[in-house]
Design a protein around this motif. Structure first.
Motif, PDB file in Angstrom:
ATOM      1  N   ALA A 177     -10.548  13.962  35.388  1.00 24.74           N
ATOM      2  CA  ALA A 177     -11.928  14.454  35.282  1.00 24.74           C
ATOM      3  C   ALA A 177     -12.917  13.400  35.781  1.00 24.74           C
ATOM      4  O   ALA A 177     -13.866  13.711  36.529  1.00 24.74           O
ATOM      5  N   CYS A 178     -12.707  12.143  35.389  1.00 27.43           N
ATOM      6  CA  CYS A 178     -13.624  11.079  35.828  1.00 27.43           C
ATOM      7  C   CYS A 178     -13.516  10.853  37.334  1.00 27.43           C
ATOM      8  O   CYS A 178     -14.524  10.641  38.015  1.00 27.43           O
ATOM      9  N   TYR A 179     -12.285  10.908  37.843  1.00 26.10           N
ATOM     10  CA  TYR A 179     -12.076  10.744  39.286  1.00 26.10           C
ATOM     11  C   TYR A 179     -12.840  11.826  40.055  1.00 26.10           C
ATOM     12  O   TYR A 179     -13.572  11.543  41.007  1.00 26.10           O
ATOM     13  N   LEU A 180     -12.683  13.059  39.606  1.00 27.02           N
ATOM     14  CA  LEU A 180     -13.357  14.171  40.287  1.00 27.02           C
ATOM     15  C   LEU A 180     -14.870  14.085  40.116  1.00 27.02           C
ATOM     16  O   LEU A 180     -15.633  14.425  41.038  1.00 27.02           O
ATOM     17  N   ALA A 181     -15.311  13.620  38.937  1.00 26.14           N
ATOM     18  CA  ALA A 181     -16.758  13.512  38.720  1.00 26.14           C
ATOM     19  C   ALA A 181     -17.371  12.485  39.667  1.00 26.14           C
ATOM     20  O   ALA A 181     -18.425  12.731  40.276  1.00 26.14           O
ATOM     21  N   VAL A 182     -16.713  11.340  39.809  1.00 30.59           N
ATOM     22  CA  VAL A 182     -17.249  10.290  40.687  1.00 30.59           C
ATOM     23  C   VAL A 182     -17.224  10.741  42.149  1.00 30.59           C
ATOM     24  O   VAL A 182     -18.223  10.618  42.875  1.00 30.59           O
ATOM     25  N   THR A 183     -16.082  11.277  42.583  1.00 33.06           N
ATOM     26  CA  THR A 183     -16.001  11.708  43.983  1.00 33.06           C
ATOM     27  C   THR A 183     -16.960  12.878  44.244  1.00 33.06           C
ATOM     28  O   THR A 183     -17.594  12.945  45.305  1.00 33.06           O
ATOM     29  N   GLY A 184     -17.086  13.769  43.267  1.00 34.59           N
ATOM     30  CA  GLY A 184     -18.022  14.891  43.420  1.00 34.59           C
ATOM     31  C   GLY A 184     -19.456  14.410  43.521  1.00 34.59           C
ATOM     32  O   GLY A 184     -20.241  14.906  44.350  1.00 34.59           O
ATOM     33  N   ALA A 185     -19.793  13.427  42.696  1.00 34.27           N
ATOM     34  CA  ALA A 185     -21.147  12.877  42.754  1.00 34.27           C
ATOM     35  C   ALA A 185     -21.398  12.219  44.115  1.00 34.27           C
ATOM     36  O   ALA A 185     -22.488  12.342  44.689  1.00 34.27           O
ATOM     37  N   CYS A 186     -20.388  11.538  44.631  1.00 32.93           N
ATOM     38  CA  CYS A 186     -20.531  10.894  45.947  1.00 32.93           C
ATOM     39  C   CYS A 186     -20.761  11.939  47.041  1.00 32.93           C
ATOM     40  O   CYS A 186     -21.623  11.765  47.921  1.00 32.93           O
ATOM     41  N   VAL A 187     -19.993  13.018  46.984  1.00 36.29           N
ATOM     42  CA  VAL A 187     -20.165  14.084  47.981  1.00 36.29           C
ATOM     43  C   VAL A 187     -21.578  14.660  47.873  1.00 36.29           C
ATOM     44  O   VAL A 187     -22.246  14.894  48.893  1.00 36.29           O
ATOM     45  N   ALA A 188     -22.035  14.870  46.638  1.00 35.78           N
ATOM     46  CA  ALA A 188     -23.380  15.434  46.448  1.00 35.78           C
ATOM     47  C   ALA A 188     -24.443  14.497  47.027  1.00 35.78           C
ATOM     48  O   ALA A 188     -25.378  14.941  47.718  1.00 35.78           O
ATOM     49  N   VAL A 189     -24.305  13.201  46.752  1.00 35.42           N
ATOM     50  CA  VAL A 189     -25.267  12.223  47.296  1.00 35.42           C
ATOM     51  C   VAL A 189     -25.281  12.286  48.816  1.00 35.42           C
ATOM     52  O   VAL A 189     -26.344  12.331  49.463  1.00 35.42           O
ATOM     53  N   LEU A 190     -24.089  12.322  49.400  1.00 34.92           N
ATOM     54  CA  LEU A 190     -24.004  12.336  50.868  1.00 34.92           C
ATOM     55  C   LEU A 190     -24.628  13.601  51.455  1.00 34.92           C
ATOM     56  O   LEU A 190     -25.367  13.540  52.442  1.00 34.92           O
ATOM     57  N   LEU A 191     -24.337  14.741  50.834  1.00 35.08           N
ATOM     58  CA  LEU A 191     -24.876  15.992  51.377  1.00 35.08           C
ATOM     59  C   LEU A 191     -26.400  16.033  51.259  1.00 35.08           C
ATOM     60  O   LEU A 191     -27.089  16.521  52.163  1.00 35.08           O
ATOM     61  N   VAL A 192     -26.909  15.505  50.167  1.00 35.27           N
ATOM     62  CA  VAL A 192     -28.365  15.489  50.005  1.00 35.27           C
ATOM     63  C   VAL A 192     -29.005  14.537  51.029  1.00 35.27           C
ATOM     64  O   VAL A 192     -30.031  14.850  51.630  1.00 35.27           O
ATOM     65  N   ARG A 193     -28.355  13.388  51.246  1.00 33.21           N
ATOM     66  CA  ARG A 193     -28.927  12.403  52.173  1.00 33.21           C
ATOM     67  C   ARG A 193     -28.943  12.905  53.612  1.00 33.21           C
ATOM     68  O   ARG A 193     -29.721  12.425  54.430  1.00 33.21           O
ATOM     69  N   TYR A 194     -28.056  13.830  53.938  1.00 37.92           N
ATOM     70  CA  TYR A 194     -27.963  14.250  55.352  1.00 37.92           C
ATOM     71  C   TYR A 194     -28.256  15.737  55.529  1.00 37.92           C
ATOM     72  O   TYR A 194     -27.700  16.378  56.426  1.00 37.92           O
ATOM     73  N   ARG A 195     -29.139  16.261  54.691  1.00 35.03           N
ATOM     74  CA  ARG A 195     -29.527  17.666  54.868  1.00 35.03           C
ATOM     75  C   ARG A 195     -30.624  17.763  55.912  1.00 35.03           C
ATOM     76  O   ARG A 195     -31.690  18.314  55.690  1.00 35.03           O
ATOM     77  N   TRP A 196     -30.356  17.215  57.078  1.00 30.69           N
ATOM     78  CA  TRP A 196     -31.372  17.143  58.124  1.00 30.69           C
ATOM     79  C   TRP A 196     -31.851  18.508  58.595  1.00 30.69           C
ATOM     80  O   TRP A 196     -33.028  18.710  58.845  1.00 30.69           O
ATOM     81  N   ALA A 197     -30.897  19.396  58.738  1.00 34.44           N
ATOM     82  CA  ALA A 197     -31.256  20.678  59.347  1.00 34.44           C
ATOM     83  C   ALA A 197     -32.057  21.553  58.404  1.00 34.44           C
ATOM     84  O   ALA A 197     -32.520  22.610  58.781  1.00 34.44           O
ATOM     85  N   GLU A 198     -32.228  21.101  57.181  1.00 34.00           N
ATOM     86  CA  GLU A 198     -32.899  21.976  56.228  1.00 34.00           C
ATOM     87  C   GLU A 198     -34.192  21.382  55.713  1.00 34.00           C
ATOM     88  O   GLU A 198     -34.684  21.770  54.669  1.00 34.00           O
ATOM     89  N   ARG A 199     -34.714  20.391  56.440  1.00 33.29           N
ATOM     90  CA  ARG A 199     -35.975  19.816  55.977  1.00 33.29           C
ATOM     91  C   ARG A 199     -37.164  20.537  56.601  1.00 33.29           C
ATOM     92  O   ARG A 199     -37.040  21.130  57.637  1.00 33.29           O
TER      93      ARG A 199
END
Lengths: 299, 297
Positions: free
Chosen positions: B275-297
């Motif tokens: 659960a912790c592994y998935l939470a950390v990796t999931g949070a990382c994916v979320a951070v990355l997707l938010v940082r690169y939502r270029w096409a939706e700004r």
């Protein structure tokens, strides 16, 4: 080629584009406006990198909102600001960006070489971009915009930061591109650049359309006719004033304001003939784009 | 073709602009190009020798234990030392800090300059989305870390097989390692790649990102060490970020959390670790997707 309909883009309370409806034809088109007029925002909307708050954007008859990724495959883009990786050579940068646009690796290398030749970067292409002058960086940016042979290329202030000779060379390149079956939309705040390199012009002010049309057509709309006769011109001024035309003498020439250019020319011809004055020149005065902008932009 | 100038030595032609009518790839071709370019950069290929030193040195460091064990095993094959034992494949997954250093150097190098030098507008003017960018960048870090983590394992396996009395018997008896080792290394590589790229995406300077990543490893392991100082099994072991993929590794190799770890013996420790592994990796994916939502700004 490019079209917007009732386009509006707002960032919070700041409106960058406001109810813009314009049809931008193929060829060399200048997008003119002061800083903050919405030029770069309009480019981002054409590229699908920003979403319209309202209205629509089309490139080549396809709505950008429906397939922004597909649209980007057809567009080349040269940003205004520094945007090149400084530790790579121009050859690597342009080839990599060619591959990102979908070219096979070998073709991207060949195209990169060709485009860098075209923009005048020879042996320097193998040096790191960080060692380049402003002019060389602008050329590299132009080469990367062209490498994938786009249908339309968006150039954001391509002459920015260039010295006079660099600016001349860049405008020559832009003019040559437009003659090569590629559409060019060049943004600038320098109307003289548009007047020199573009067939059409779109003027923006505070996100709104000021005027759009053929460069020559806009230049024809001053409504002023210049007459130069040999000898004193007072009699001619009096005669034309008598016909209801406003006249002023400037630099030995008579400037006649004629809302109807053809009628004005006929009247001048007739009066000059009746007065028996030798006619040295008779011409419609072409205004500059600066004057067109000043006249039409809302106060 | 127009001749623009000529001299006795030759002639210069202005070839003008030439159209391209060859094949074109789409979005996946762009992702592949970005991925391969990032892998090349991570390995220092097409870069100066200075940039090549670090990745290959770290690979050598990561592979050194395997080479040493195989070498010792070969030299002593006829007179085996009584106390000599090969390192286990499970232990080897987390044995080297070289991978941590590699990620701390490589992930910021792939991410930060493009943000700092404002290259992203050029990249996103191509047929790519923010998700594609994240996939290519994190995928490149993953691929190289996986290779650097798996190659020594492969060396160790092949070496042990050749040094053993009967290679085929060794292969048969250790066949499960053939999926356990790559899966465990993949778990570790995915964790490090996502964590590294996510932290790098929040910084514009490589040094800051590298320091933040190493600082996270150091601080979380220190805090965890203090919390579980009593020696009993404790869920506080999960605070140690770098141990999370190693707990999952234990599940792959052993089916349970290893008893030699601070989480060993804790009821539900395996589920907590996942659960912790998935939470950390999931949070990382979320951070990355938010940082690169270029096409939706």
């Amino acid at each position: 080629m490019l079209r917007t309909e009732h386009l509006r883009k707002a960032y919070g309370s700041t409106v960058a584009i406001d109810d813009l409806s314009v049809d931008i034809p193929s060829g060399r088109v200048g997008l003119v406006g002061a800083n903050g007029a919405g030029k770069t925002t309009l480019f981002r909307l054409f590229l699908g990198l920003a979403r319209p708050t309202a209205g629509s954007v089309e490139v080549g008859g396809r709505r950008v909102a429906e397939d922004p990724v597909g649209i980007r495959a057809r567009i080349g883009y040269m940003p205004e600001h520094d945007c090149l990786p400084l530790d790579q050579s121009a050859a690597d940068v342009v080839a990599t960006l060619g591959e990102l646009a979908g070219l096979p690796a070998r073709a991207a290398r060949q195209r990169a070489s060709d485009m860098l030749d075209l923009v005048g970067l020879d042996e320097a292409r193998f040096r790191a971009v960080g060692t380049y002058s402003t002019g060389m960086r602008q050329r590299t940016k132009l080469a990367q915009a062209l490498v994938a042979d786009p249908e339309v290329v968006l150039l954001d202030e391509p002459t920015s930061g260039l010295d006079p000779s660099g600016r001349d060379e860049m405008l020559d390149l832009v003019a040559r591109l437009g003659a090569d079956e590629m559409s060019v939309l060049m943004s600038t705040h320098l109307l003289a650049d548009v007047q020199r390199a573009c067939d059409h012009v779109v003027m923006l002010d505070a996100g709104r359309l000021v005027v759009a049309g053929g460069t020559e057509d806009l230049l024809d709309t001053t409504g002023t006719i210049l007459v130069e006769v040999d000898g004193p011109s007072e009699a001619l001024v009096a005669a034309l004033t008598g016909r209801g035309l406003a006249c002023a003498v400037s630099g030995g020439r008579v400037e006649v304001t004629a809302p109807d250019a053809d009628a004005g020319l006929d009247a001048i011809r007739d009066e000059v003939s009746e007065l028996g004055l030798p006619l040295n020149s008779l011409a419609t005065r072409l205004t500059s784009l600066d004057e067109v902008f000043v006249q039409r932009a809302p106060r | 073709m127009t001749a623009t100038s000529s001299t006795s030595a030759g002639r210069v032609y202005d070839r003008g602009y030439r159209r391209y009518d060859g094949p074109r790839g789409g979005r996946w071709a762009a992702v592949r190009a970005l991925f391969l370019g990032s892998v090349r950069r991570a390995l220092g290929l097409r870069r100066s020798w200075k940039q090549k030193v670090l990745p290959w040195l770290l690979l050598a460091v990561a592979a050194a234990p395997a080479a040493v064990f195989v070498g010792v095993g070969y030299v002593t094959r006829d007179t085996p030392a009584a106390e000599f034992e090969f390192i286990t494949y499970r232990d080897y997954v987390g044995v080297s800090t070289a991978l941590l250093l590699f990620v701390a150097v490589t992930a910021p190098d792939l991410i930060c300059p493009e943000r700092r030098q404002r290259v992203l507008p050029l990249i996103f003017s191509r047929p790519l989305t923010g998700r594609d960018y994240v996939l290519a960048k994190a995928g490149a870090v993953f691929a190289v870390v996986f290779a650097f983590g798996f190659l020594p394992q492969a060396l160790l396996f092949v070496g042990q097989m050749l040094v053993s009395d009967a290679a085929l018997t060794y292969l048969r008896e250790n066949a499960e390692v053939l999926w356990q080792a790559p899966l465990s290394v993949a778990v570790l590589a995915a964790f490090l790649a996502l964590l590294g790229t996510a932290i790098a995406s929040l910084a514009t300077r490589r040094m800051v990102a590298a320091a933040a990543l190493l600082g996270l490893f150091l601080v979380s392991s220190s805090v965890s060490g203090v919390l579980v100082a009593g020696g009993d099994s404790s869920a506080a072991a999960l605070v140690n970020v770098i141990s999370l993929p190693l707990f999952v590794r234990d599940l792959v190799f052993l089916g349970h959390i290893g008893d030699d770890t601070p989480l060993g013996g804790l009821n539900g420790g395996g589920a907590l670790a996942i659960a912790c592994y998935l939470a950390v990796t999931g949070a990382c994916v979320a951070v990355l997707l938010v940082r690169y939502r270029w096409a939706e700004r």
